[in-house]
Design a protein around this motif. Structure first.
Motif, PDB file in Angstrom:
ATOM      1  N   ILE A 108       6.376  -6.451  -5.557  1.00 48.83           N
ATOM      2  CA  ILE A 108       4.953  -6.589  -5.861  1.00 48.83           C
ATOM      3  C   ILE A 108       4.332  -7.590  -4.897  1.00 48.83           C
ATOM      4  CG2 ILE A 108       3.282  -7.302  -7.638  1.00 48.83           C
ATOM      5  CD1 ILE A 108       5.380  -6.507  -9.729  1.00 48.83           C
ATOM      6  N   GLY A 109       3.123  -7.330  -4.481  1.00 45.10           N
ATOM      7  CA  GLY A 109       2.381  -8.248  -3.621  1.00 45.10           C
ATOM      8  C   GLY A 109       0.900  -8.140  -3.897  1.00 45.10           C
ATOM      9  N   TYR A 110       0.125  -9.057  -3.314  1.00 51.17           N
ATOM     10  CA  TYR A 110      -1.328  -8.979  -3.497  1.00 51.17           C
ATOM     11  C   TYR A 110      -2.051  -9.523  -2.271  1.00 51.17           C
ATOM     12  CZ  TYR A 110      -1.290 -14.000  -4.689  1.00 51.17           C
ATOM     13  OH  TYR A 110      -1.122 -15.358  -4.654  1.00 51.17           O
ATOM     14  N   PHE A 111      -3.275  -9.041  -2.087  1.00 51.50           N
ATOM     15  CA  PHE A 111      -4.171  -9.512  -1.045  1.00 51.50           C
ATOM     16  C   PHE A 111      -5.350 -10.210  -1.724  1.00 51.50           C
ATOM     17  CE2 PHE A 111      -2.088  -5.714   0.550  1.00 51.50           C
ATOM     18  CZ  PHE A 111      -1.733  -6.032   1.846  1.00 51.50           C
ATOM     19  N   SER A 112      -5.717 -11.383  -1.265  1.00 53.01           N
ATOM     20  CA  SER A 112      -6.909 -12.075  -1.756  1.00 53.01           C
ATOM     21  C   SER A 112      -8.073 -11.703  -0.852  1.00 53.01           C
ATOM     22  CB  SER A 112      -6.698 -13.589  -1.752  1.00 53.01           C
ATOM     23  OG  SER A 112      -5.676 -13.953  -2.652  1.00 53.01           O
ATOM     24  N   VAL A 113      -9.054 -10.990  -1.413  1.00 51.89           N
ATOM     25  CA  VAL A 113     -10.150 -10.449  -0.617  1.00 51.89           C
ATOM     26  C   VAL A 113     -11.463 -10.562  -1.395  1.00 51.89           C
ATOM     27  CG1 VAL A 113      -8.685  -8.827   0.638  1.00 51.89           C
ATOM     28  CG2 VAL A 113      -9.736  -8.129  -1.518  1.00 51.89           C
ATOM     29  N   ALA A 114     -12.561 -10.369  -0.678  1.00 52.70           N
ATOM     30  CA  ALA A 114     -13.881 -10.360  -1.305  1.00 52.70           C
ATOM     31  C   ALA A 114     -14.349  -8.946  -1.603  1.00 52.70           C
ATOM     32  CB  ALA A 114     -14.905 -11.062  -0.409  1.00 52.70           C
ATOM     33  N   SER A 115     -13.790  -7.944  -0.889  1.00 52.04           N
ATOM     34  CA  SER A 115     -14.150  -6.545  -1.125  1.00 52.04           C
ATOM     35  C   SER A 115     -12.976  -5.674  -0.716  1.00 52.04           C
ATOM     36  CB  SER A 115     -15.409  -6.160  -0.341  1.00 52.04           C
ATOM     37  OG  SER A 115     -15.184  -6.285   1.056  1.00 52.04           O
ATOM     38  N   ALA A 116     -12.987  -4.433  -1.195  1.00 48.67           N
ATOM     39  CA  ALA A 116     -11.872  -3.528  -0.918  1.00 48.67           C
ATOM     40  C   ALA A 116     -12.412  -2.122  -0.680  1.00 48.67           C
ATOM     41  CB  ALA A 116     -10.884  -3.524  -2.075  1.00 48.67           C
ATOM     42  N   PRO A 117     -12.291  -1.598   0.552  1.00 51.59           N
ATOM     43  CA  PRO A 117     -12.747  -0.225   0.820  1.00 51.59           C
ATOM     44  C   PRO A 117     -11.951   0.789   0.009  1.00 51.59           C
ATOM     45  CG  PRO A 117     -12.348  -1.443   2.867  1.00 51.59           C
ATOM     46  CD  PRO A 117     -11.782  -2.261   1.759  1.00 51.59           C
ATOM     47  N   ALA A 118     -12.651   1.672  -0.660  1.00 52.09           N
ATOM     48  CA  ALA A 118     -11.987   2.661  -1.510  1.00 52.09           C
ATOM     49  C   ALA A 118     -11.072   3.577  -0.704  1.00 52.09           C
ATOM     50  CB  ALA A 118     -13.036   3.471  -2.252  1.00 52.09           C
ATOM     51  N   ALA A 119     -11.490   3.919   0.534  1.00 51.27           N
ATOM     52  CA  ALA A 119     -10.683   4.830   1.349  1.00 51.27           C
ATOM     53  C   ALA A 119      -9.317   4.229   1.666  1.00 51.27           C
ATOM     54  CB  ALA A 119     -11.429   5.160   2.645  1.00 51.27           C
ATOM     55  N   ALA A 120      -9.289   2.926   1.967  1.00 53.96           N
ATOM     56  CA  ALA A 120      -8.023   2.271   2.293  1.00 53.96           C
ATOM     57  C   ALA A 120      -7.092   2.260   1.081  1.00 53.96           C
ATOM     58  CB  ALA A 120      -8.286   0.848   2.774  1.00 53.96           C
ATOM     59  N   ILE A 121      -7.653   2.020  -0.098  1.00 57.01           N
ATOM     60  CA  ILE A 121      -6.844   2.009  -1.318  1.00 57.01           C
ATOM     61  C   ILE A 121      -6.298   3.402  -1.602  1.00 57.01           C
ATOM     62  CG2 ILE A 121      -6.971   1.712  -3.819  1.00 57.01           C
ATOM     63  CD1 ILE A 121      -8.845  -0.630  -3.327  1.00 57.01           C
ATOM     64  N   ASP A 122      -7.127   4.426  -1.395  1.00 68.09           N
ATOM     65  CA  ASP A 122      -6.673   5.801  -1.612  1.00 68.09           C
ATOM     66  C   ASP A 122      -5.538   6.172  -0.665  1.00 68.09           C
ATOM     67  OD1 ASP A 122      -8.528   6.104  -3.618  1.00 68.09           O
ATOM     68  OD2 ASP A 122     -10.034   7.069  -2.342  1.00 68.09           O
ATOM     69  N   GLN A 123      -5.613   5.727   0.581  1.00 65.14           N
ATOM     70  CA  GLN A 123      -4.550   6.024   1.545  1.00 65.14           C
ATOM     71  C   GLN A 123      -3.242   5.353   1.147  1.00 65.14           C
ATOM     72  OE1 GLN A 123      -6.035   4.840   5.390  1.00 65.14           O
ATOM     73  NE2 GLN A 123      -7.564   6.486   5.482  1.00 65.14           N
ATOM     74  N   ALA A 124      -3.322   4.094   0.637  1.00 58.15           N
ATOM     75  CA  ALA A 124      -2.109   3.401   0.211  1.00 58.15           C
ATOM     76  C   ALA A 124      -1.483   4.093  -0.991  1.00 58.15           C
ATOM     77  CB  ALA A 124      -2.433   1.947  -0.119  1.00 58.15           C
ATOM     78  N   ARG A 125      -2.319   4.570  -1.888  1.00 56.30           N
ATOM     79  CA  ARG A 125      -1.789   5.293  -3.047  1.00 56.30           C
ATOM     80  C   ARG A 125      -1.155   6.612  -2.618  1.00 56.30           C
ATOM     81  NH1 ARG A 125      -7.069   4.054  -6.881  1.00 56.30           N
ATOM     82  NH2 ARG A 125      -6.347   2.028  -7.684  1.00 56.30           N
ATOM     83  N   ALA A 126      -1.772   7.270  -1.645  1.00 57.02           N
ATOM     84  CA  ALA A 126      -1.212   8.530  -1.158  1.00 57.02           C
ATOM     85  C   ALA A 126       0.152   8.328  -0.506  1.00 57.02           C
ATOM     86  CB  ALA A 126      -2.187   9.183  -0.171  1.00 57.02           C
ATOM     87  N   ALA A 127       0.374   7.112   0.019  1.00 52.53           N
ATOM     88  CA  ALA A 127       1.663   6.808   0.655  1.00 52.53           C
ATOM     89  C   ALA A 127       2.744   6.471  -0.364  1.00 52.53           C
ATOM     90  CB  ALA A 127       1.490   5.653   1.633  1.00 52.53           C
ATOM     91  N   GLY A 128       2.386   6.398  -1.650  1.00 56.10           N
ATOM     92  CA  GLY A 128       3.376   6.152  -2.689  1.00 56.10           C
ATOM     93  C   GLY A 128       3.288   4.793  -3.348  1.00 56.10           C
ATOM     94  N   LEU A 129       2.375   3.942  -2.905  1.00 55.84           N
ATOM     95  CA  LEU A 129       2.231   2.619  -3.494  1.00 55.84           C
ATOM     96  C   LEU A 129       1.346   2.674  -4.733  1.00 55.84           C
ATOM     97  CD1 LEU A 129       1.663   0.389  -0.332  1.00 55.84           C
ATOM     98  CD2 LEU A 129       3.702   0.448  -1.776  1.00 55.84           C
ATOM     99  N   GLU A 130       1.647   1.814  -5.690  1.00 56.23           N
ATOM    100  CA  GLU A 130       0.729   1.598  -6.810  1.00 56.23           C
ATOM    101  C   GLU A 130      -0.255   0.508  -6.382  1.00 56.23           C
ATOM    102  OE1 GLU A 130       0.629   0.146 -11.506  1.00 56.23           O
ATOM    103  OE2 GLU A 130       2.547   0.380 -10.444  1.00 56.23           O
ATOM    104  N   VAL A 131      -1.539   0.792  -6.466  1.00 60.09           N
ATOM    105  CA  VAL A 131      -2.563  -0.162  -6.019  1.00 60.09           C
ATOM    106  C   VAL A 131      -3.569  -0.358  -7.147  1.00 60.09           C
ATOM    107  CG1 VAL A 131      -4.263  -0.744  -4.242  1.00 60.09           C
ATOM    108  CG2 VAL A 131      -2.301   0.709  -3.669  1.00 60.09           C
ATOM    109  N   GLU A 132      -3.774  -1.612  -7.523  1.00 59.07           N
ATOM    110  CA  GLU A 132      -4.736  -1.949  -8.574  1.00 59.07           C
ATOM    111  C   GLU A 132      -5.647  -3.065  -8.079  1.00 59.07           C
ATOM    112  OE1 GLU A 132      -4.801  -0.019 -10.980  1.00 59.07           O
ATOM    113  OE2 GLU A 132      -2.784   0.792 -11.258  1.00 59.07           O
ATOM    114  N   GLU A 133      -6.846  -3.150  -8.686  1.00 59.24           N
ATOM    115  CA  GLU A 133      -7.837  -4.152  -8.277  1.00 59.24           C
ATOM    116  C   GLU A 133      -8.211  -5.044  -9.455  1.00 59.24           C
ATOM    117  OE1 GLU A 133     -11.000  -2.175  -5.633  1.00 59.24           O
ATOM    118  OE2 GLU A 133     -10.173  -0.532  -6.830  1.00 59.24           O
ATOM    119  N   SER A 134      -8.413  -6.339  -9.189  1.00 52.49           N
ATOM    120  CA  SER A 134      -8.862  -7.253 -10.228  1.00 52.49           C
ATOM    121  C   SER A 134     -10.328  -6.976 -10.560  1.00 52.49           C
ATOM    122  CB  SER A 134      -8.681  -8.704  -9.793  1.00 52.49           C
ATOM    123  OG  SER A 134      -9.508  -8.997  -8.677  1.00 52.49           O
TER     124      SER A 134
END
Length: 671
Positions: A108-134
């Motif tokens: 498990i890991g996390y990125f500390s960010v101010a915003s998150a592009p939806a397209a990038a999150i969708d690509q990570a999920r398509a690669a097999g990762l579980e991605v969630e946002e606070s």
């Protein structure tokens, strides 16, 4: 007062179109003001003057917010690590312009960010990762009570009660119109002062509740008068406004002052909630006294509806049974309420966080993954502001304290240093609150040592509200006692009223603790501390409704007493007149609040549950059992006022002794 209100009712019945047009103009003006001048509502729950809030402001100024931004949390499938997904993790980091923090196990890991592009999150999920946002990044979870369901339930109850679509629709029309005006005025007021997003909450709940109740009381009185022989509709409207309207005025006045009393807590958003709700109650009262008579004049005798077949005299028989076994009824009802209230002794309060959202939401997923990978305290780190010269010593001593997972230096600015302390327990755990208190009571280093962060702020706000609650409750019950003493010219009646309200309140909060804090019946997802201002909201709404039921039920008994009825007859006859409408009003509110339990979000569900339970026990245990039993136990002493008080307490006509009464037959009021 009754004579004055009767004249107002007569005027509104006679100039019905003028009154209706005036209220429509008020609505249009309110909507126009809100549309033109409204500003966005403030979403932050803060309390000025607390150590944690002042320290957090200093951290924001010197260190740029202390790392309280949003998080994008990633996890590899079970049994794997993020190293196997390095290309996808790298691509996500580049899109987010951030580097990941990995858990010790590497899954498990996390990125500390101010915003998150939806397209990038969708690509990570398509690669097999579980991605969630606070919650700072993810949209809020769906849900929310449906007012449409509540209003539909109200319409059904009113149709059954009155047997007339005209009579059933009027309370809903006035309540919705009044609530619309109140909310638009609240939003328009944001042009003058910032208003928190929670401010309209109490106005919505209480405005709808009393808006229906107040109109219901007037319509019920008017219908009974017509059914029992009053030939002139406008005369009946005037009499109903003078009699039932007097009870409405005093019930509303009690609630308005109690809500304005929220200012004693010295909490900005609570004061705003109280004033917004007080305004909604005021509008509901004015509409009941003016618009309801005008609408009744428009519908004429159609308000009676179909002719009723003879019905069993349930209410009189119930009253006779309760009075006959009054000692047992008082004992059993008090015992039941005390048992239901027992869990309130372990009540814990807090502010909502991502861990309180549904398990299916992205922010709850991020919260759970952080807790799994980095420990529960990683979801609520504490920020320590101390002297730069004491950083090393403070870090070592803090790391050795029980309840601390680890401590990291987070920056130095001049003479000040910032440390990030991760507790071993989660933000909602009692152990975290204990750790905060221990750090403040026994700082590990001399000099500057301030504990802050969102978790500490939440703990401090909850403590502040908990300490202010007894003062507010004392203000509410104290004023209610004085006003009821004036209305009923009695000492025992107001004493019984405030004690029974406390029992209803305790039962409502006790059941809520058992279900949402202890986790009974699996309703809470997950169980945890109650919202810190939930008790305040429950007090405000439940007090308003209980005063409605008390005024309407006991004023009928008082009216019979003033007509010369014996102690027992005054109770049974007055109860029979008011039981049906109190039952209908309670069923409507239970339906409205029950809809919030079924379809509400994690914040509103426990509030709606507490209110539904509160109305249930207040109406069906307190008003329909405890009140008639206790008043019959008092006998004629129920209406006794010491001579010294009798000389100074003003005489106020609530039951309409100053206007020509209309006979009310019990047969028409049987429930």
């Amino acid at each position: 007062m009754a004579a004055t209100l009767a004249r107002i009712g007569a005027f509104c019945a006679r100039r019905r179109w003028l009154v209706l047009g005036a209220w429509l103009v008020v609505l249009v003006v309110a909507v126009g003001l809100a549309a033109r001048f409204a500003e966005p509502l403030d979403t932050k729950l803060t309390v000025s003057g607390l150590q944690s809030t002042e320290a957090l402001d200093q951290v924001d100024r010197e260190f740029g917010g202390g790392g309280d931004g949003g998080r994008v949390v990633v996890a590899a499938p079970a049994g794997q690590t993020l190293a196997a997904y390095r290309p996808a993790l790298t691509a996500l980091g580049q899109a987010l312009n951030a580097r990941p923090t990995l858990s010790p196990a590497g899954r498990i890991g996390y990125f500390s960010v101010a915003s998150a592009p939806a397209a990038a999150i969708d690509q990570a999920r398509a690669a097999g990762l579980e991605v969630e946002e606070s919650s700072e990044l993810a949209p809020p979870p769906g849900g929310g009570s449906s007012p449409g369901i509540g209003l539909l339930i109200a319409l059904v109850v009113l149709l059954v009660t009155f047997g007339s679509l005209s009579a059933a629709g009027l309370p809903l029309l006035t309540a919705v119109l009044g609530l619309g005006i109140s909310l638009e005025l609240v939003h328009a007021a944001t042009a003058l002062v910032p208003i928190n997003s929670v401010a309209p909450t109490l106005a919505i709940l209480l405005g709808l509740a009393v808006g229906i109740d107040y109109a219901l009381f007037l319509i019920d009185r008017h219908r009974r008068q017509l059914i029992n022989g009053e030939p002139d509709v406008r005369t009946s409207i005037a009499l109903a406004t003078g009699t039932a309207g007097s009870a409405v005025v005093f019930a509303a006045l009690t609630v308005i002052i109690a809500l304005a009393g929220l200012a004693v807590a010295r909490v900005g958003f609570l004061t705003q909630m109280g004033l917004a709700a007080a305004g909604a109650v005021l509008v509901a009262m004015l509409m009941a006294l003016t618009l309801t008579p005008a609408l009744l004049s428009l519908v004429g005798r159609r308000v009676i509806g179909r002719k009723f077949l003879p019905k069993p005299r349930i209410a009189p028989r119930w009253a006779e049974a309760v009075v006959r076994h009054r000692g047992v009824a008082v004992a059993l009802s008090v015992l039941l309420l005390a048992v239901l209230a027992a869990p309130v002794l372990s009540m814990r309060l807090g502010l909502p966080n991502d861990g309180d959202d549904p398990a299916t939401s992205s922010d709850r997923g991020a919260y759970d993954l952080i807790a799994e990978g980095f420990g529960p305290g990683a979801n609520g780190p504490l920020l320590i502001l101390t002297d730069a010269s004491a950083v090393e010593r403070a870090t070592q001593r803090l790391a050795a304290m029980p309840g601390v997972a680890h401590v990291l230096p987070s920056g130095v600015k001049g003479k000040d240093a910032l440390l990030t302390l991760v507790p071993a327990s989660g933000p909602d755990d009692a152990a975290t609150a204990t750790l905060v208190a221990e750090l403040r009571d026994h700082p590990p280093v001399p000099g500057t040592f301030l504990v802050t962060g969102q978790t500490a702020v939440a703990i401090d706000i909850s403590d502040h509200l908990a300490h202010a609650l007894p003062l507010y409750l004392a203000l509410v019950v104290g004023f209610a006692f004085l006003l009821l003493m004036v209305v009923f010219r009695s000492v025992l009646i107001p004493l019984k009223a405030v004690l029974s309200f406390l029992l209803s309140l305790g039962a409502a909060l006790g059941c809520t603790v058992a279900v949402f804090q202890w986790g009974w019946f699996g309703v809470a997802d997950p169980p945890g501390p109650l919202l810190s201002f939930l008790p305040t909201i429950v007090i405000g709404v439940l007090f308003g409704l209980s005063m409605d039921y008390e005024m309407f039920l006991v004023s009928g008994m008082h009216e019979e007493h003033r007509r010369g009825a014996g102690a027992r007859a005054a109770v049974t006859d007055g109860f029979a007149r008011g039981a049906k409408v109190v039952t209908a009003a309670a069923l409507i509110m239970i339906g409205v609040f029950g809809g919030g339990v079924a379809g509400g979000d994690p914040v509103t569900r426990p509030i709606a549950f507490a209110l539904a339970v509160g109305v249930l026990v207040d109406a069906f245990v307190v008003r329909l059992v405890l009140v008639p039993a206790a008043i019959s136990l008092f006998g004629r002493a129920a209406w006794w006022l010491p001579r010294r008080l009798d000389r100074v307490v003003p005489v106020i006509d609530v039951e309409g002794a100053g206007i020509t009464p209309v006979p009310i037959a019990l047969e028409a009021t049987s429930a």
